[in-house]
Structures are given as structure tokens and as C-alpha cells.
Write a protein that holds these residues in place. Structure first.
Motif, PDB file in Angstrom:
ATOM      1  N   LEU B  86       0.837  -1.202   0.000  1.00  0.00           N
ATOM      2  CA  LEU B  86       0.000   0.000   0.000  1.00  0.00           C
ATOM      3  C   LEU B  86       0.872   1.252   0.000  1.00  0.00           C
ATOM      4  O   LEU B  86       1.949   1.260   0.588  1.00  0.00           O
ATOM      5  CB  LEU B  86      -0.857  -0.075   1.272  1.00  0.00           C
ATOM      6  CG  LEU B  86      -2.013   0.851   1.543  1.00  0.00           C
ATOM      7  CD1 LEU B  86      -3.073   0.086   2.335  1.00  0.00           C
ATOM      8  CD2 LEU B  86      -1.579   2.043   2.333  1.00  0.00           C
ATOM      9  N   ILE B  87       0.401   2.285  -0.656  1.00  0.00           N
ATOM     10  CA  ILE B  87       1.043   3.595  -0.522  1.00  0.00           C
ATOM     11  C   ILE B  87      -0.004   4.609  -0.085  1.00  0.00           C
ATOM     12  O   ILE B  87      -1.198   4.407  -0.290  1.00  0.00           O
ATOM     13  CB  ILE B  87       1.714   4.087  -1.831  1.00  0.00           C
ATOM     14  CG1 ILE B  87       0.710   4.045  -2.991  1.00  0.00           C
ATOM     15  CG2 ILE B  87       2.965   3.279  -2.140  1.00  0.00           C
ATOM     16  CD1 ILE B  87       1.231   4.670  -4.265  1.00  0.00           C
ATOM     17  N   ILE B  88       0.489   5.682   0.510  1.00  0.00           N
ATOM     18  CA  ILE B  88      -0.393   6.760   0.942  1.00  0.00           C
ATOM     19  C   ILE B  88      -0.023   8.011   0.163  1.00  0.00           C
ATOM     20  O   ILE B  88       1.139   8.415   0.154  1.00  0.00           O
ATOM     21  CB  ILE B  88      -0.242   7.024   2.455  1.00  0.00           C
ATOM     22  CG1 ILE B  88      -0.652   5.781   3.251  1.00  0.00           C
ATOM     23  CG2 ILE B  88      -1.079   8.232   2.880  1.00  0.00           C
ATOM     24  CD1 ILE B  88      -0.248   5.826   4.717  1.00  0.00           C
ATOM     25  N   ALA B  99      -0.683   6.058   8.388  1.00  0.00           N
ATOM     26  CA  ALA B  99       0.679   5.507   8.455  1.00  0.00           C
ATOM     27  C   ALA B  99       1.017   5.033   9.861  1.00  0.00           C
ATOM     28  O   ALA B  99       1.739   4.053  10.041  1.00  0.00           O
ATOM     29  CB  ALA B  99       1.681   6.568   8.004  1.00  0.00           C
ATOM     30  N   GLU B 105      -1.000  -3.229   9.497  1.00  0.00           N
ATOM     31  CA  GLU B 105       0.082  -4.145   9.134  1.00  0.00           C
ATOM     32  C   GLU B 105      -0.203  -5.546   9.654  1.00  0.00           C
ATOM     33  O   GLU B 105       0.123  -6.532   9.007  1.00  0.00           O
ATOM     34  CB  GLU B 105       1.422  -3.645   9.683  1.00  0.00           C
ATOM     35  CG  GLU B 105       1.649  -2.166   9.419  1.00  0.00           C
ATOM     36  CD  GLU B 105       2.985  -1.846   8.783  1.00  0.00           C
ATOM     37  OE1 GLU B 105       3.995  -2.421   9.205  1.00  0.00           O
ATOM     38  OE2 GLU B 105       2.998  -1.006   7.863  1.00  0.00           O
ATOM     39  N   ILE B 111       2.489  -0.715   4.468  1.00  0.00           N
ATOM     40  CA  ILE B 111       2.628   0.621   3.911  1.00  0.00           C
ATOM     41  C   ILE B 111       4.060   0.797   3.437  1.00  0.00           C
ATOM     42  O   ILE B 111       5.001   0.832   4.227  1.00  0.00           O
ATOM     43  CB  ILE B 111       2.245   1.692   4.948  1.00  0.00           C
ATOM     44  CG1 ILE B 111       0.801   1.445   5.409  1.00  0.00           C
ATOM     45  CG2 ILE B 111       2.382   3.091   4.343  1.00  0.00           C
ATOM     46  CD1 ILE B 111       0.388   2.234   6.637  1.00  0.00           C
ATOM     47  N   MET B 114       5.021   6.903   1.278  1.00  0.00           N
ATOM     48  CA  MET B 114       4.081   8.019   1.315  1.00  0.00           C
ATOM     49  C   MET B 114       4.532   9.061   0.301  1.00  0.00           C
ATOM     50  O   MET B 114       5.722   9.177   0.006  1.00  0.00           O
ATOM     51  CB  MET B 114       4.059   8.647   2.714  1.00  0.00           C
ATOM     52  CG  MET B 114       3.562   7.707   3.779  1.00  0.00           C
ATOM     53  SD  MET B 114       3.598   8.496   5.417  1.00  0.00           S
ATOM     54  CE  MET B 114       2.133   9.514   5.331  1.00  0.00           C
ATOM     55  N   ILE B 129       8.612   4.895   7.289  1.00  0.00           N
ATOM     56  CA  ILE B 129       8.098   5.097   5.935  1.00  0.00           C
ATOM     57  C   ILE B 129       8.511   6.476   5.439  1.00  0.00           C
ATOM     58  O   ILE B 129       8.182   7.492   6.052  1.00  0.00           O
ATOM     59  CB  ILE B 129       6.558   4.990   5.908  1.00  0.00           C
ATOM     60  CG1 ILE B 129       6.104   3.677   6.538  1.00  0.00           C
ATOM     61  CG2 ILE B 129       6.037   5.131   4.487  1.00  0.00           C
ATOM     62  CD1 ILE B 129       4.697   3.723   7.109  1.00  0.00           C
TER      63      ILE B 129
END
Lengths: 220, 220
Positions: B86-88, B99, B105, B111, B114, B129
Motif C-alpha cells: 500500500l502507498i499513501i 501511516a 500491518e 505501507i 508516502m 516510511i
DNA sequence: TAGATTGTTAATCGATTAACAATC
DNA sequence: TAGATTGTTAATCGATTAACAATC
């Protein structure tokens, strides 16, 4: 005056109508038919008319709906034509995100205070909103006529705080904690369970993947 | 293998079952009947059995459901037995809140990165991150096998970013922007519209108030 | 075996869609 | 007036609840 019960499904759609009408106003559109709106929103015109007629006849035959008028009427139905005093309990990232979101104030939600137990946060001011100790919760609620509390704290602390909120006279809890709160029936709880939302997303991704694999298998 | 279509309502309830089963495990409960669970969850036993039987027979007559087994099976159904990268996008408070939420998780949502356009944020590291420039979006998605993107940016930027995500091969968007994204049908969008949630809360508070006033008026 | 509880079919309830008369 | 579009009734569809035979 018997109030007919409005279904949850209908209420769930009202804010979306409101959002689309707001966009229409920005575009300078004066009137719209249920059919035109149905195309934009990807719902049936029938549903739009049925939904609105739960609350009254806002349109006019042969004309459609006046956008500004309908927008204002939906605001009244939703109660966002009035001011609501709100506090945020839990001044972590999520609480701060809500505090920083200025659009809420435009809809009549005034954030009056934030609360936390972390001494490092207490005393900080975010967009003019002071973070206070949770010890001051009850007195603050009473002194500031607070109706709504946003609960952005871990689930372990949520039930205890919810009890205190109820006792202090809060009428609604916007609950971000991952647990179902137990409150008297005259207190409203609106849940935002982010982890459940993410799981629904996960389900849909996974089932798509399975479908694709099934299709591929069929071809062989 | 015809997959029968599962209704949105059923999928919407699965994460809640999962949550309650997790709590039962923590309590050390080994087995539970649909009836006992229905009391806890405040739904009908019939609904629980119907919902689960969409996916298979997980119980046993005369016994009920084994809690751990059912928990694991629902995890499989939801796809959270697998890892999702996943990315934010948008490293503001809301992005940072996500995050920092470690529970994701534990459910297999990793994640990986970002992104933001704010130079003051780029380069910062949150819980390991790194916040990167949005310029790196496409290359990062490809290099890191990203399936899901959480969109925590203002609505004005959302459509453009959504297009880029789709082109880069993202399969799912967790959309916090207050707008409906237009994407190809093989891309999943799960919306979290906080302002709509708050309006629903407002409606319920307001209609409660009206009911009370009506009752008072009746008494006179 | 007897009791309990599922899985599943049938009945009910509610929500959505279709149709159309009313009316602007 | 003619055309357009609502408000509303009727038809359909889907989801929930009830019932019970199957079976552990």
C-alpha cells in the motif's frame, strides 16, 4: 403529526445529493431534472424522486428542481443549517486531521476544543483550538454547550470515555475507535471504522483477482 | 465454477464478524453458536447463518462454530490472509494517521511509501516510511509491486492523481477525497467520505430533537 | 440415542424501479 | 395549448427473518 420513519438507506444518500447540488451551484446551474441528475450521479431518476419525496415535494412538474432551493432544503433536513458545537477527544493524527479540516466549520460544525491524556500535547493550540486535559472534559462540555464528540482514541479507552460523555450530556458520538459503543438509546453513535473499510476494499480486490483467474482457467 | 454474486450488504458485515470473532479468541472462547453470537452482535442468528453460508458451511450441527476456524476462514474470504502493498498519497494529518496505525500491518496491509507535493514534508520518515515526491509515484508503484493507494489529498487534486494511479497499474484506491472518482471497472474504489458521515450524524441528532419536541407538544 | 444447532428452503418484509396520471 | 417532468401508485426485485429437516 406522525413522522413516517425514514430508512437508513435514504439518509445515507442525502449527503451525496447535497454534494452534487453544491457542485452544480459552483457550475452556475440553476435547475436540474431528476433525469439529468441521475445521469451525473449514476443512480436512477426514480430513486432520486422517491428519496426527496420522503421529505416533501421540492420540484415542479415540467421544470425540475431549482438547484439552490433544493440544496438549502437538504441542508435543513440534514440539520446543517444549524450550528453544532463539537469536541475532539484524542489529539493524535486523526484528531488533528479532523481539527484541521475547515470544511466542517462551513457546514456548521464548530470545533470548540480538543482533549488528550498526553502531557506533551496538552496546552498545544491547533488552528485556534486548545488541547486540554481529559480531566476537564465534563466541565468543558457543560460550559460550552457541546452536542457532539468525535472519539479518536484507541478502542481500549473508548468505552470509559463514552460513558463519561453520556453522563456529561453529550447527544452524539462520532466514533473512530474500533469498537461498538454501548450508549442509551437517546444518544446517537455514528461509526467510522477505517479498518473495516480497508477490509471491504481487500475483499473486493481479492474477489476480482479470483474472477480473473477463473476466466483465464476457462480459456484453457 | 459459477461464482454467485455476493451482495454488498453481506460483504459490509464480514469485517464486523471478524472483529467479534477476534474478541472471542482473546476471551478464550473456543466455540460459539449463531444464537450466542447474535446476542452479542445484536443481529439475528438467521442473518449470521445466511451470511456465512454464502461462502460455505463453516459450522457443525449440534456444535456451532469453532471460533478460531471461522476467524481464519473469514480472513481468507476478506483476502487479509495475504499481503497487500500500500502507498499513501497525501502526507498530511490524515495520511500520517493511517501511516501510524499499526493494526493495518497486522492485517497484511504493508505501507511501503508516502507521497506529497509539499517540499517541507518530502524526505521525512514516519514509522520507517519515507515521504517522497509525487514525481516518483509511477516508478515507485512499479518497483514495489503496489496494489492499493490511499488517497488523502484535497478533492481538487484527486481526479488527476487517480488517473495517474490507474495508468501506473494500481488495482484499488482507498479514497478519502470528497469526490467520486472515475476509474475503469477493473479498478476498485472504496470511499471514506468523512463529511458525509458527519452529515448523517447531524441528521440523526436533528431528527431526534424534532421527535422530542413533537412529544412535548403532544403533552400540552 | 437425545439434544442442539446448523444449512437451507419458504415466507415476509422493505427497498428499488417502472409506469403514469397530475400539473406546471 | 403542448411538452416536460414531477409526485405517487403499482410492480419487481432483493434482503431479512422464520421455520424446519438434516445431521453432528
Amino acid at each position: 403529526m406522525e413522522e413516517k420513519k425514514i430508512s437508513k438507506a435514504v439518509i445515507g444518500r442525502l449527503p451525496r445529493y447535497y454534494r452534487y447540488l453544491g457542485e452544480l451551484i459552483e457550475e452556475g446551474v440553476e435547475r436540474i431534472s431528476s433525469n439529468e441528475l441521475s445521469v451525473r450521479m449514476k443512480v436512477t431518476a426514480s430513486q432520486i424522486r422517491q428519496d426527496l419525496n420522503n421529505f416533501g415535494g421540492f420540484g415542479q412538474q415540467g421544470y425540475g428542481y431549482n438547484v439552490r432551493y433544493l440544496y438549502a432544503e437538504i441542508a435543513k433536513i440534514l440539520g446543517i443549517d444549524q450550528q453544532h458545537n463539537l469536541i475532539i477527544i484524542g489529539a493524535g493524527n486523526l484528531g488533528q486531521a479532523i481539527a484541521n479540516y475547515t470544511n466542517f466549520e462551513r457546514r456548521g460544525f464548530l470545533i470548540k476544543g480538543m482533549f488528550d491524556i498526553n502531557p506533551k500535547l496538552i496546552g498545544l493550540v491547533i488552528r485556534g483550538i486548545e488541547i486540554r486535559s481529559v480531566d476537564e472534559l465534563e466541565s468543558f462540555i457543560k460550559a460550552n454547550d457541546i452536542q457532539i464528540a468525535a472519539l479518536t482514541i484507541p478502542k481500549t479507552k473508548a468505552p470509559e470515555i463514552a460513558d463519561r460523555l453520556v453522563k456529561a450530556g453529550i447527544k452524539a458520538i462520532w466514533n473512530f475507535a474500533h469498537t461498538d459503543l454501548v450508549v442509551p438509546e437517546d444518544v446517537v453513535v455514528e461509526n467510522v471504522h477505517l479498518s473495516e473499510s480497508l477490509m471491504r476494499l481487500s475483499y473486493r480486490v481479492s474477489s476480482r483477482k479470483l474472477e480473473e483467474e477463473a476466466k483465464k482457467a476457462e480459456r484453457n
